[in-house]
Design a protein around this motif. Structure first.
Motif, PDB file in Angstrom:
ATOM      1  N   LEU A 114      48.195  51.796  13.725  1.00 44.26           N
ATOM      2  CA  LEU A 114      48.437  53.195  14.084  1.00 44.26           C
ATOM      3  C   LEU A 114      48.856  54.020  12.865  1.00 44.26           C
ATOM      4  O   LEU A 114      48.430  55.173  12.707  1.00 44.26           O
ATOM      5  N   HIS A 115      49.671  53.438  11.998  1.00 40.91           N
ATOM      6  CA  HIS A 115      50.138  54.177  10.826  1.00 40.91           C
ATOM      7  C   HIS A 115      48.998  54.404   9.828  1.00 40.91           C
ATOM      8  O   HIS A 115      48.914  55.475   9.216  1.00 40.91           O
ATOM      9  N   LYS A 116      48.112  53.430   9.674  1.00 42.53           N
ATOM     10  CA  LYS A 116      46.949  53.623   8.802  1.00 42.53           C
ATOM     11  C   LYS A 116      46.000  54.654   9.390  1.00 42.53           C
ATOM     12  O   LYS A 116      45.401  55.457   8.657  1.00 42.53           O
ATOM     13  N   ALA A 117      45.852  54.645  10.707  1.00 33.56           N
ATOM     14  CA  ALA A 117      44.999  55.634  11.367  1.00 33.56           C
ATOM     15  C   ALA A 117      45.577  57.033  11.171  1.00 33.56           C
ATOM     16  O   ALA A 117      44.842  57.992  10.868  1.00 33.56           O
ATOM     17  N   ALA A 118      46.889  57.157  11.338  1.00 33.20           N
ATOM     18  CA  ALA A 118      47.541  58.460  11.133  1.00 33.20           C
ATOM     19  C   ALA A 118      47.347  58.957   9.705  1.00 33.20           C
ATOM     20  O   ALA A 118      47.106  60.152   9.477  1.00 33.20           O
ATOM     21  N   ASN A 208      36.724  72.832  12.862  1.00 34.82           N
ATOM     22  CA  ASN A 208      38.134  73.151  12.686  1.00 34.82           C
ATOM     23  C   ASN A 208      38.786  73.287  14.062  1.00 34.82           C
ATOM     24  O   ASN A 208      38.271  73.978  14.943  1.00 34.82           O
ATOM     25  N   ASN A 209      39.927  72.620  14.241  1.00 40.15           N
ATOM     26  CA  ASN A 209      40.539  72.517  15.563  1.00 40.15           C
ATOM     27  C   ASN A 209      42.036  72.258  15.413  1.00 40.15           C
ATOM     28  O   ASN A 209      42.535  71.971  14.320  1.00 40.15           O
ATOM     29  N   ASP A 210      42.729  72.341  16.519  1.00 42.32           N
ATOM     30  CA  ASP A 210      44.140  71.994  16.605  1.00 42.32           C
ATOM     31  C   ASP A 210      44.319  70.527  16.199  1.00 42.32           C
ATOM     32  O   ASP A 210      43.690  69.645  16.792  1.00 42.32           O
ATOM     33  N   PRO A 211      45.164  70.232  15.207  1.00 44.65           N
ATOM     34  CA  PRO A 211      45.349  68.827  14.823  1.00 44.65           C
ATOM     35  C   PRO A 211      45.846  67.966  15.975  1.00 44.65           C
ATOM     36  O   PRO A 211      45.568  66.763  16.019  1.00 44.65           O
ATOM     37  N   CYS A 212      46.559  68.566  16.915  1.00 45.19           N
ATOM     38  CA  CYS A 212      47.052  67.789  18.051  1.00 45.19           C
ATOM     39  C   CYS A 212      45.947  67.405  19.024  1.00 45.19           C
ATOM     40  O   CYS A 212      46.113  66.452  19.787  1.00 45.19           O
ATOM     41  N   GLU A 230      53.440  58.728  20.843  1.00 45.99           N
ATOM     42  CA  GLU A 230      54.610  59.244  20.128  1.00 45.99           C
ATOM     43  C   GLU A 230      54.685  58.646  18.724  1.00 45.99           C
ATOM     44  O   GLU A 230      54.996  59.347  17.753  1.00 45.99           O
ATOM     45  N   GLU A 231      54.372  57.361  18.606  1.00 42.20           N
ATOM     46  CA  GLU A 231      54.380  56.713  17.285  1.00 42.20           C
ATOM     47  C   GLU A 231      53.310  57.316  16.384  1.00 42.20           C
ATOM     48  O   GLU A 231      53.545  57.549  15.189  1.00 42.20           O
ATOM     49  N   LEU A 232      52.135  57.570  16.937  1.00 40.41           N
ATOM     50  CA  LEU A 232      51.041  58.163  16.164  1.00 40.41           C
ATOM     51  C   LEU A 232      51.415  59.565  15.685  1.00 40.41           C
ATOM     52  O   LEU A 232      51.215  59.897  14.504  1.00 40.41           O
ATOM     53  N   VAL A 233      51.947  60.382  16.574  1.00 39.18           N
ATOM     54  CA  VAL A 233      52.335  61.749  16.216  1.00 39.18           C
ATOM     55  C   VAL A 233      53.453  61.732  15.175  1.00 39.18           C
ATOM     56  O   VAL A 233      53.435  62.509  14.205  1.00 39.18           O
ATOM     57  N   THR A 234      54.423  60.835  15.346  1.00 37.78           N
ATOM     58  CA  THR A 234      55.527  60.721  14.392  1.00 37.78           C
ATOM     59  C   THR A 234      55.018  60.298  13.020  1.00 37.78           C
ATOM     60  O   THR A 234      55.435  60.845  11.986  1.00 37.78           O
ATOM     61  N   ALA A 235      54.086  59.328  12.988  1.00 40.47           N
ATOM     62  CA  ALA A 235      53.519  58.887  11.716  1.00 40.47           C
ATOM     63  C   ALA A 235      52.721  60.008  11.055  1.00 40.47           C
ATOM     64  O   ALA A 235      52.756  60.171   9.824  1.00 40.47           O
ATOM     65  N   TYR A 236      52.040  60.799  11.843  1.00 45.03           N
ATOM     66  CA  TYR A 236      51.230  61.900  11.303  1.00 45.03           C
ATOM     67  C   TYR A 236      52.114  62.978  10.683  1.00 45.03           C
ATOM     68  O   TYR A 236      51.859  63.452   9.566  1.00 45.03           O
ATOM     69  N   GLY A 238      55.430  62.711  10.030  1.00 42.79           N
ATOM     70  CA  GLY A 238      56.492  62.187   9.179  1.00 42.79           C
ATOM     71  C   GLY A 238      57.859  62.172   9.816  1.00 42.79           C
ATOM     72  O   GLY A 238      58.821  61.691   9.204  1.00 42.79           O
ATOM     73  N   ARG A 239      57.971  62.671  11.026  1.00 44.29           N
ATOM     74  CA  ARG A 239      59.236  62.638  11.756  1.00 44.29           C
ATOM     75  C   ARG A 239      58.952  62.899  13.236  1.00 44.29           C
ATOM     76  O   ARG A 239      57.920  63.492  13.566  1.00 44.29           O
ATOM     77  N   PRO A 240      59.839  62.497  14.116  1.00 43.86           N
ATOM     78  CA  PRO A 240      59.623  62.739  15.548  1.00 43.86           C
ATOM     79  C   PRO A 240      59.698  64.242  15.850  1.00 43.86           C
ATOM     80  O   PRO A 240      60.619  64.929  15.394  1.00 43.86           O
ATOM     81  N   LEU A 241      58.719  64.737  16.579  1.00 45.54           N
ATOM     82  CA  LEU A 241      58.687  66.144  16.981  1.00 45.54           C
ATOM     83  C   LEU A 241      58.298  66.209  18.454  1.00 45.54           C
ATOM     84  O   LEU A 241      57.144  65.956  18.805  1.00 45.54           O
ATOM     85  N   ARG A 242      59.253  66.559  19.283  1.00 44.23           N
ATOM     86  CA  ARG A 242      59.009  66.543  20.725  1.00 44.23           C
ATOM     87  C   ARG A 242      57.889  67.503  21.113  1.00 44.23           C
ATOM     88  O   ARG A 242      57.032  67.171  21.945  1.00 44.23           O
ATOM     89  N   HIS A 243      57.876  68.699  20.523  1.00 45.89           N
ATOM     90  CA  HIS A 243      56.863  69.682  20.929  1.00 45.89           C
ATOM     91  C   HIS A 243      55.470  69.273  20.462  1.00 45.89           C
ATOM     92  O   HIS A 243      54.471  69.562  21.127  1.00 45.89           O
ATOM     93  N   LYS A 244      55.364  68.557  19.320  1.00 48.59           N
ATOM     94  CA  LYS A 244      54.053  68.098  18.857  1.00 48.59           C
ATOM     95  C   LYS A 244      53.555  66.915  19.706  1.00 48.59           C
ATOM     96  O   LYS A 244      52.360  66.825  20.013  1.00 48.59           O
ATOM     97  N   THR A 245      54.453  66.029  20.085  1.00 48.14           N
ATOM     98  CA  THR A 245      54.054  64.929  20.967  1.00 48.14           C
ATOM     99  C   THR A 245      53.583  65.479  22.310  1.00 48.14           C
ATOM    100  O   THR A 245      52.562  65.025  22.859  1.00 48.14           O
TER     101      THR A 245
END
Length: 307
Positions: A114-118, A208-212, A230-236, A238-245
């Protein structure tokens, strides 16, 4: 493509491409390709992949010229295959072959994947802007128009969820308008690991699109759990972001609902022997479960929160 693209016909076409003309070639069919044929071509000088497709009109909104330009941009970003030649007159995009392991859903359960994919997704998104845009809130209505006009089969209660789809669209478009160059079709088979890094292939739906959307679509297509999303979004980020997840989760639901119609169109129009209806229903049932589930209101609230 007419005549039927047998190996003999393909070899005649390949003879018209300078890097392959007059060279001994070995052809090997590659898996995947629900809208095109992918063929590995081995020569004494190098190994290539020919993406062979019908250049005529299609119901899926695929722009082959845009695919070519965005494949070049992905190469420039350092995560896409090398572009060797593009012959729209032959219906062939010739790429360098990436020697690696094509991922499957099970691979995403292995540590580190997952981290390599991110990292690969982040590298693509930081690369040159793509030609064109992709927005499922635009693509889904276009697909629905095609389905209704052509009389293709859709789930009986599909339109019952239109209001929830529109509600998500309103919240997401009101809270963030960021766009980056996205593949938009990152099912597991479009990730290739060479052992050190992951490469991203197949830019048919790129724009071009929303990264989420990219992150949510990976969750949707690769069988990830909510915890892995959540792990994928956090890795992308660089920190946990509730609104991005929450945003990625909602975009994943949107992806399931929109791609359902892709499957319905293919079910009604494709000559490929594949159960597109089952493919569509798998995504639709997953979308329904999310629409009807207990988390939708919370997600809509979370996506508007400040972390």
């Amino acid at each position: 493509m007419s005549p039927p693209l047998t190996d003999a016909v393909l070899n005649e076409l390949l003879e018209q491409i300078p890097v392959l003309a007059g060279r001994q070639r070995q052809l090997q069919e590659l898996s995947g390709g629900l809208t095109n044929r992918n063929v590995k071509i081995s020569t004494p000088d190098g190994v290539y992949v020919a993406r062979c497709c019908d250049m005529g009109s299609n119901f899926l909104g695929i722009d082959r010229d845009r695919e070519y330009r965005n494949t070049i941009a992905a190469e420039q970003a350092g995560v896409g295959a090398r572009v060797i030649d593009y012959r729209p007159d032959l219906g062939i995009l010739l790429l360098g072959y990436i020697d690696g392991h094509t991922l499957c859903n099970d691979d995403f359960q292995r540590p580190g994947v997952l981290h390599k994919a991110a990292a690969a997704i982040r590298q693509l998104h930081a690369g040159p802007r793509f030609t064109g845009r992709f927005d499922m809130f635009e693509r889904q209505p276009s697909y629905l128009k095609t389905v209704l006009e052509k009389g293709f089969r859709i789930p009986d209660d599909y339109l019952d969820y239109a209001d929830r789809f529109d509600e998500i669209a309103h919240v997401l478009t009101a809270t963030d308008s960021t766009t980056v160059p996205c593949n938009n079709d990152l099912l597991a088979g479009n990730f290739i690991s060479d052992g050190d890094k992951i490469w991203l292939i197949d830019y048919e739906y790129s724009g071009n699109n929303d990264p989420c959307f990219e992150l949510g679509n990976v969750w949707s297509e690769c069988g990830l759990s909510i915890e892995q999303l959540e792990e994928l979004v956090t890795a992308y980020y660089g920190r946990p972001l509730r609104h991005k997840t929450a945003r990625a989760h909602l975009q994943g639901i949107v992806a399931k609902y929109g791609w359902t119609l892709w499957g319905c169109i293919q079910n009604g129009s494709s000559a490929i022997e594949y159960d597109f209806w089952e493919w569509a229903m798998e995504r639709y049932e997953a979308a329904k479960a999310e629409f009807d589930g207990p988390n939708l209101a919370r997600l809509l609230a979370d996506v508007q929160a400040a972390d």
